[in-house]
Design a protein around this motif. Structure first.
Motif, PDB file in Angstrom:
ATOM      1  N   ASN A 121     -47.304 -46.120 -41.240  1.00 38.87           N
ATOM      2  CA  ASN A 121     -47.732 -45.908 -39.847  1.00 38.87           C
ATOM      3  C   ASN A 121     -47.385 -47.139 -39.030  1.00 38.87           C
ATOM      4  O   ASN A 121     -48.229 -47.745 -38.387  1.00 38.87           O
ATOM      5  CB  ASN A 121     -49.229 -45.618 -39.802  1.00 38.87           C
ATOM      6  CG  ASN A 121     -49.654 -45.006 -38.475  1.00 38.87           C
ATOM      7  OD1 ASN A 121     -48.829 -44.581 -37.683  1.00 38.87           O
ATOM      8  ND2 ASN A 121     -50.952 -44.978 -38.248  1.00 38.87           N
ATOM      9  N   GLN A 122     -46.110 -47.517 -39.051  1.00 39.87           N
ATOM     10  CA  GLN A 122     -45.651 -48.704 -38.348  1.00 39.87           C
ATOM     11  C   GLN A 122     -45.946 -48.592 -36.854  1.00 39.87           C
ATOM     12  O   GLN A 122     -45.645 -47.564 -36.237  1.00 39.87           O
ATOM     13  CB  GLN A 122     -44.153 -48.898 -38.585  1.00 39.87           C
ATOM     14  CG  GLN A 122     -43.565 -50.150 -38.000  1.00 39.87           C
ATOM     15  CD  GLN A 122     -44.008 -51.403 -38.737  1.00 39.87           C
ATOM     16  OE1 GLN A 122     -44.498 -51.319 -39.854  1.00 39.87           O
ATOM     17  NE2 GLN A 122     -43.847 -52.547 -38.097  1.00 39.87           N
ATOM     18  N   PRO A 123     -46.546 -49.599 -36.211  1.00 39.90           N
ATOM     19  CA  PRO A 123     -47.008 -49.470 -34.827  1.00 39.90           C
ATOM     20  C   PRO A 123     -45.936 -49.710 -33.766  1.00 39.90           C
ATOM     21  O   PRO A 123     -46.264 -49.983 -32.610  1.00 39.90           O
ATOM     22  CB  PRO A 123     -48.092 -50.541 -34.738  1.00 39.90           C
ATOM     23  CG  PRO A 123     -47.630 -51.611 -35.670  1.00 39.90           C
ATOM     24  CD  PRO A 123     -46.987 -50.871 -36.814  1.00 39.90           C
ATOM     25  N   THR A 124     -44.674 -49.603 -34.099  1.00 40.24           N
ATOM     26  CA  THR A 124     -43.581 -49.836 -33.154  1.00 40.24           C
ATOM     27  C   THR A 124     -43.684 -48.886 -31.959  1.00 40.24           C
ATOM     28  O   THR A 124     -44.016 -47.709 -32.109  1.00 40.24           O
ATOM     29  CB  THR A 124     -42.235 -49.633 -33.866  1.00 40.24           C
ATOM     30  OG1 THR A 124     -42.257 -50.339 -35.104  1.00 40.24           O
ATOM     31  CG2 THR A 124     -41.084 -50.134 -33.015  1.00 40.24           C
ATOM     32  N   GLU A 125     -43.382 -49.408 -30.744  1.00 43.92           N
ATOM     33  CA  GLU A 125     -43.411 -48.609 -29.521  1.00 43.92           C
ATOM     34  C   GLU A 125     -42.116 -48.843 -28.738  1.00 43.92           C
ATOM     35  O   GLU A 125     -41.484 -49.882 -28.870  1.00 43.92           O
ATOM     36  CB  GLU A 125     -44.570 -49.009 -28.611  1.00 43.92           C
ATOM     37  CG  GLU A 125     -45.904 -49.073 -29.243  1.00 43.92           C
ATOM     38  CD  GLU A 125     -46.982 -49.580 -28.295  1.00 43.92           C
ATOM     39  OE1 GLU A 125     -48.136 -49.233 -28.536  1.00 43.92           O
ATOM     40  OE2 GLU A 125     -46.649 -50.319 -27.342  1.00 43.92           O
ATOM     41  N   ILE A 126     -41.794 -47.865 -27.872  1.00 45.68           N
ATOM     42  CA  ILE A 126     -40.628 -48.019 -27.005  1.00 45.68           C
ATOM     43  C   ILE A 126     -40.957 -47.476 -25.623  1.00 45.68           C
ATOM     44  O   ILE A 126     -41.652 -46.466 -25.477  1.00 45.68           O
ATOM     45  CB  ILE A 126     -39.392 -47.311 -27.602  1.00 45.68           C
ATOM     46  CG1 ILE A 126     -38.158 -47.591 -26.761  1.00 45.68           C
ATOM     47  CG2 ILE A 126     -39.627 -45.817 -27.760  1.00 45.68           C
ATOM     48  CD1 ILE A 126     -36.850 -47.166 -27.420  1.00 45.68           C
ATOM     49  N   ILE A 127     -40.467 -48.164 -24.599  1.00 43.39           N
ATOM     50  CA  ILE A 127     -40.631 -47.731 -23.201  1.00 43.39           C
ATOM     51  C   ILE A 127     -39.253 -47.433 -22.633  1.00 43.39           C
ATOM     52  O   ILE A 127     -38.321 -48.238 -22.770  1.00 43.39           O
ATOM     53  CB  ILE A 127     -41.335 -48.814 -22.357  1.00 43.39           C
ATOM     54  CG1 ILE A 127     -42.773 -49.008 -22.836  1.00 43.39           C
ATOM     55  CG2 ILE A 127     -41.305 -48.456 -20.880  1.00 43.39           C
ATOM     56  CD1 ILE A 127     -43.504 -50.137 -22.138  1.00 43.39           C
ATOM     57  N   ILE A 128     -39.115 -46.266 -22.006  1.00 46.26           N
ATOM     58  CA  ILE A 128     -37.865 -45.862 -21.370  1.00 46.26           C
ATOM     59  C   ILE A 128     -37.983 -46.148 -19.874  1.00 46.26           C
ATOM     60  O   ILE A 128     -38.832 -45.569 -19.194  1.00 46.26           O
ATOM     61  CB  ILE A 128     -37.567 -44.373 -21.605  1.00 46.26           C
ATOM     62  CG1 ILE A 128     -37.533 -44.061 -23.105  1.00 46.26           C
ATOM     63  CG2 ILE A 128     -36.259 -43.969 -20.953  1.00 46.26           C
ATOM     64  CD1 ILE A 128     -37.421 -42.578 -23.406  1.00 46.26           C
ATOM     65  N   SER A 129     -37.140 -47.038 -19.368  1.00 46.76           N
ATOM     66  CA  SER A 129     -37.233 -47.466 -17.967  1.00 46.76           C
ATOM     67  C   SER A 129     -36.205 -46.800 -17.069  1.00 46.76           C
ATOM     68  O   SER A 129     -36.124 -47.125 -15.875  1.00 46.76           O
ATOM     69  CB  SER A 129     -37.060 -48.989 -17.886  1.00 46.76           C
ATOM     70  OG  SER A 129     -38.037 -49.644 -18.665  1.00 46.76           O
ATOM     71  N   LYS A 130     -35.413 -45.898 -17.604  1.00 44.40           N
ATOM     72  CA  LYS A 130     -34.389 -45.231 -16.805  1.00 44.40           C
ATOM     73  C   LYS A 130     -34.251 -43.804 -17.293  1.00 44.40           C
ATOM     74  O   LYS A 130     -34.288 -43.536 -18.489  1.00 44.40           O
ATOM     75  CB  LYS A 130     -33.057 -45.973 -16.940  1.00 44.40           C
ATOM     76  CG  LYS A 130     -31.972 -45.489 -15.994  1.00 44.40           C
ATOM     77  CD  LYS A 130     -30.742 -46.389 -16.113  1.00 44.40           C
ATOM     78  CE  LYS A 130     -29.681 -46.025 -15.099  1.00 44.40           C
ATOM     79  NZ  LYS A 130     -28.509 -46.941 -15.200  1.00 44.40           N
ATOM     80  N   ASP A 131     -34.097 -42.865 -16.364  1.00 44.20           N
ATOM     81  CA  ASP A 131     -33.939 -41.466 -16.740  1.00 44.20           C
ATOM     82  C   ASP A 131     -32.740 -41.292 -17.668  1.00 44.20           C
ATOM     83  O   ASP A 131     -31.706 -41.947 -17.513  1.00 44.20           O
ATOM     84  CB  ASP A 131     -33.728 -40.589 -15.503  1.00 44.20           C
ATOM     85  CG  ASP A 131     -34.970 -40.524 -14.619  1.00 44.20           C
ATOM     86  OD1 ASP A 131     -36.042 -40.971 -15.088  1.00 44.20           O
ATOM     87  OD2 ASP A 131     -34.847 -40.048 -13.475  1.00 44.20           O
ATOM     88  N   ILE A 132     -32.901 -40.396 -18.634  1.00 37.79           N
ATOM     89  CA  ILE A 132     -31.834 -40.120 -19.588  1.00 37.79           C
ATOM     90  C   ILE A 132     -31.293 -38.724 -19.315  1.00 37.79           C
ATOM     91  O   ILE A 132     -32.052 -37.742 -19.241  1.00 37.79           O
ATOM     92  CB  ILE A 132     -32.347 -40.216 -21.036  1.00 37.79           C
ATOM     93  CG1 ILE A 132     -32.871 -41.635 -21.323  1.00 37.79           C
ATOM     94  CG2 ILE A 132     -31.247 -39.853 -22.027  1.00 37.79           C
ATOM     95  CD1 ILE A 132     -33.468 -41.793 -22.703  1.00 37.79           C
ATOM     96  N   TYR A 133     -29.953 -38.627 -19.182  1.00 38.72           N
ATOM     97  CA  TYR A 133     -29.301 -37.370 -18.864  1.00 38.72           C
ATOM     98  C   TYR A 133     -28.392 -36.949 -20.013  1.00 38.72           C
ATOM     99  O   TYR A 133     -27.911 -37.768 -20.789  1.00 38.72           O
ATOM    100  CB  TYR A 133     -28.469 -37.498 -17.587  1.00 38.72           C
ATOM    101  CG  TYR A 133     -29.302 -37.648 -16.339  1.00 38.72           C
ATOM    102  CD1 TYR A 133     -29.676 -36.523 -15.595  1.00 38.72           C
ATOM    103  CD2 TYR A 133     -29.710 -38.904 -15.910  1.00 38.72           C
ATOM    104  CE1 TYR A 133     -30.448 -36.664 -14.439  1.00 38.72           C
ATOM    105  CE2 TYR A 133     -30.482 -39.050 -14.762  1.00 38.72           C
ATOM    106  CZ  TYR A 133     -30.846 -37.925 -14.025  1.00 38.72           C
ATOM    107  OH  TYR A 133     -31.602 -38.064 -12.907  1.00 38.72           O
TER     108      TYR A 133
END
Length: 870
Positions: free
Chosen positions: A154-166
């Motif tokens: 249950n690795q607590p890694t996170e990611i935030i997407i700051s730009k729309d992905i098309y």
């Protein structure tokens, strides 16, 4: 490995173990809703192995369609991961205060995440977005559960997407958001772990079932014998039934991966790796050790193991199995390494001394669990046993070595100080010191390439305490050598009356006009090992039957062989290649299939690979070391094989040499370009494969992205009439045989290009001259020609006919020679004739004489700067 520290709060531990016992570590649920993922189908980690264990190196986002990644950059993503390594620190791995921003270094797409296993950056269209972060030791994924090491499920890694992905079709797939996405499942790819095959000995002769993992070389060939390396893990890496932590021995301390070129430290040859995982369930050392012995013996029957070269190394508690096995199965191992080890007893030391098993012991000076005094005492017990047998100090040093590492040998594992626990933690008043693991000496041991080099040099087939026990050439850095390197050649033949080292090893000086041949000891910048006059140096025989000699040598792949006088084999000044060589060669089944060099005892060539030292001060030699030496990463080496075929004259049993690039795919949509290579008058199909170094040159260029993956085909052109000797090379027959027989066979049996722009012809000496016959009769067969130290003989009408046959789609013509062969006058004349008819042509002069070492230099320039260029 080391004593377990508290990793979880009480409530969390109960919850985690409850889940773990119900579904197992590999099947823990990762909850994620559509709102959580914001259009992202799944979020999975990519993990890799460092020297100190497994860590997250990337995050893989799964979208619903192929992604347009063209305007996405590292700045469009933020990845947070724990800066807390639960294995080395106390605390709660899920504590938000431990979460830190990671450095995002790359963004690309893949169609299948599994391509990430063997490829650092397999970019291509796909619905998976890979966000890579700078590898960081902090935040390692290994945890301890019920005493056993395992990957954090249950690795607590996170990611935030700051730009729309098309998508590539323009549709919005995921919106930018400040809300972090959490992992929705276990790691999608575990580099350094997933390459291993897991097995279980369900019914060992004694004890409980035994888990084990093994890994074969990338180009494993069951017809070849490989050394076997066996790793015996430490306490925490063992299998704990309550935790069900299979493969725990693979995620800690990265030496299992090191053996396959994945830790940026060279390993001298391919090995098979076997890692039994000891079961921590009250089984005695004797039971666990007997299980290992049984596994090794059965495994060696199933796979192609050289039983004279089985090696063992251990860590921590695994050393107790090591001592037991060496005492009770002294004939099993050719050599053994003990790391951060428990002390031996007198009986074990006596058994090792009696069997004369080479060993190297490694210990941290301030090992917090075992200290170093007992390690030194263990070494001394074995050394005293050898002294009692009457061995000299030099002989003893070849059999038993010890290295005690100071703190400076260990890599820092993060900021702050270490407060180790253990019975020897307070040995030194300066402790605590840097945040290091003093109980993992295997890491600094194997970070030194000399450790594996020493281990793989041992063999039960050799007398352990011989003054020179490593057969073949041993290249060592030598400050007393004029080139910075010396090479010791060892040939074992107790029956021989005389042996000489021979080869293309005399020197010529490019800075003068002198034709005087010089000896290797006279080397200065501007001098080169060359053929034309055979180098001969008497070798000295020791009491064990090893013949040896040491000479300085400059960088590159250098040709050598032996001359042997052995009346027991009726050899009188008989040329042989080095029997210690593992370079692939054709297997002769009869006179027809015997390569020409062997059949005529003519310049039977081998090659030794010498690195570059700055004191050589020569850009040419630096380039030769760059391209001619085997690439360090074994996974990036192509394969060489020889296949039988029938010549244009109907003779059977002749061989073609086939080099296939690393990762060759017989079903690849785009066929591979092919180089067809011919030898000189004295040669055969092995010339370009061994002294010409073409496989190494292509391996290095392909890995460096300087040429696309390419197939190489070599042939022997002595087939017209074997009774004619050297006159059996008929150039017209060779040209017809190439076009009418060899080329169709290759294109039918391999994924090889049938387009002229995807085919090249190269030839050395008479092979280069044969190119004129090819061009005059089959001008449109090849898009590239390389004539090395052998120009085709063309008349004026030949140039006109060739130009007329090829029309506007002209091939590229390359010609060269060595500076000790003469100048480029004749080459330039031919070049200008081709150019005047609109056929592009270039020439080059390299430092060399008329030998395959010179041909290798010309091929390097041809392939790197011109081949497959539009």
């Amino acid at each position: 490995m080391k004593s377990t520290k508290k990793k979880f709060s009480g409530k969390m531990m109960i919850l985690f173990l409850t889940l773990f016992m119900i579904v197992g570590a590999s099947q823990l649920a990762f909850a994620a809703t559509d709102e959580d993922t914001n259009g992202v189908q799944s979020v999975r980690a990519l993990t890799d192995m460092g020297w100190w264990g497994q860590r997250v190196v990337g995050v893989v986002l799964e979208l619903s369609e192929d992604v347009d990644v063209s305007d996405l950059t590292a700045a469009d993503f933020a990845v947070r991961d724990t800066s807390f390594n639960p294995y080395f620190d106390s605390g709660d791995f899920a504590d938000p205060s431990f979460m830190k921003d990671q450095k995002v270094v790359d963004v690309f797409t893949v169609a299948d995440p599994q391509t990430l296993l063997e490829n650092e950056r397999p970019a291509g269209p796909g619905k998976y977005v890979v966000v890579m972060v700078e590898p960081n030791f902090n935040g390692g994924t290994k945890i301890s559960v019920s005493g056993g090491m395992m990957a954090n499920p249950n690795q607590p890694t996170e990611i935030i997407i700051s730009k729309d992905i098309y998508s590539t079709s323009g549709s919005l797939l995921a919106k930018a958001s400040s809300e972090p996405l959490k992992l929705t499942g276990p790691a999608i790819v575990n580099r350094g772990v997933d390459q291993f095959v897991h097995g279980v000995v369900e019914n060992p002769t004694e004890g409980l079932p035994l888990n084990y993992d093994y890994r074969l070389p990338a180009d494993y060939n069951p017809a070849r014998k490989y050394p076997l390396v066996v790793y015996l893990n430490g306490y925490g890496q063992g299998y704990f039934p309550a935790a069900d932590n299979t493969r725990g021995q693979l995620i800690c301390d990265g030496t299992p991966q090191f053996w396959f070129g994945e830790q940026n430290v060279p390993v001298s040859e391919d090995v098979i790796f076997l890692a039994p995982q000891s079961t921590r369930s009250g089984q005695s050392t004797a039971v666990q050790s007997e299980q290992v012995a049984e596994l090794i013996k059965n495994f060696s029957k199933e796979f192609s193991v050289d039983t004279d070269r089985i090696y063992g190394y251990s860590l921590s508690m695994g050393s107790s199995q090591g001592w037991w096995l060496l005492q009770n199965h002294p004939d099993l191992f050719a050599a053994f390494i003990q790391d951060s080890f428990m002390p031996n007893n007198q009986e074990q030391a006596d058994a090792i001394a009696e069997a004369e098993i080479p060993m190297h012991l490694f210990q941290g000076q301030y090992d917090h669990l075992f200290g170093s005094e007992n390690a030194i005492a263990s070494y001394q017990r074995i050394a005293d046993g050898y002294k009692a047998k009457g061995l000299s100090d030099n002989q003893i040093d070849k059999l038993i070595k010890i290295t005690v590492f100071p703190d400076s040998a260990f890599e820092a594992q993060g900021p702050g100080l270490s407060t180790p626990s253990g019975p020897f933690a307070n040995l030194n008043p300066d402790l605590p010191g840097p945040r290091i693991d003093r109980h993992a000496s295997m890491v600094p041991a194997f970070q030194n390439p000399e450790t594996s080099k020493w281990l793989l040099a041992q063999s039960k087939a050799l007398t352990p305490y011989s003054e020179e026990i490593t057969q073949g050439p041993t290249v060592v850095a030598d400050s007393t050598s004029p080139t910075g390197y010396s090479v010791t050649f060892v040939y074992y033949n107790p029956n021989a009356e005389q042996v000489q080292l021979a080869g293309d090893l005399t020197l010529l000086d490019s800075t003068t006009d002198s034709a005087t041949r010089l000896q290797p000891e006279e080397w200065e910048t501007g001098m080169y090992h060359v053929g034309g006059v055979e180098f001969l140096r008497d070798m000295t025989k020791d009491e064990e039957g090893n013949w040896s000699v040491t000479i300085p040598m400059h960088a590159g792949a250098l040709s050598y062989w032996y001359r042997v006088w052995d009346s027991s084999q009726e050899w009188e000044n008989h040329r042989i290649w080095d029997p210690a060589s593992e370079k692939p060669r054709p297997e002769a089944t009869d006179e027809n299939s015997t390569p020409f060099r062997v059949r005529n005892n003519s310049d039977v060539l081998d090659a030794v690979y010498v690195p570059y030292d700055e004191k050589q001060n020569d850009a040419t030699l630096e380039s030769r070391a760059t391209y001619q030496l085997p690439i360090a990463d074994a996974s990036k080496r192509g394969t060489v094989q020889y296949i039988p075929y029938t010549t244009i004259l109907g003779d059977e049993g002749f061989n073609l040499g086939i080099y296939l690039p690393a990762g060759y795919d017989p079903n690849r949509e785009e066929p591979y370009n092919v180089v067809y290579a011919s030898h000189g008058i004295f040669g055969d199909e092995t010339d370009w494969m061994i002294p010409g170094s073409a496989p190494n040159i292509l391996d290095n260029m392909i890995a460096r992205g300087e040429i696309e993956p390419t197939i190489l085909v070599t042939m022997g052109n002595h087939f017209t009439d074997k009774s004619l000797g050297f006159n059996s090379y008929n150039m017209q027959n060779a040209a017809d045989n190439l076009i009418q027989v060899i080329q169709p066979k290759i294109e039918a049996e391999y994924n090889a290009s049938d387009e002229r722009t995807g085919r090249a012809y190269i030839g050395f000496s008479m092979g280069g001259m044969t190119g004129a016959y090819v061009m005059n009769n089959y001008a449109d067969a090849f898009g590239y020609y390389g004539f090395f130290s052998g120009n085709g003989r063309f008349a004026a009408e030949d140039y006109d006919n060739i130009a007329a046959m090829i029309g506007d789609d002209a091939p590229f013509i390359f010609m060269g020679r060595g500076c000790f062969e003469g100048d480029l006058t004749s080459c330039n004349t031919i070049r200008d004739e081709f150019r005047s008819r609109g056929i592009p042509s270039e020439t080059v002069l390299v430092p060399g004489a008329h030998d395959m070492m010179t041909a290798a230099q010309q091929f390097t320039i041809f392939a790197k700067d011109y081949l497959w260029e539009e």
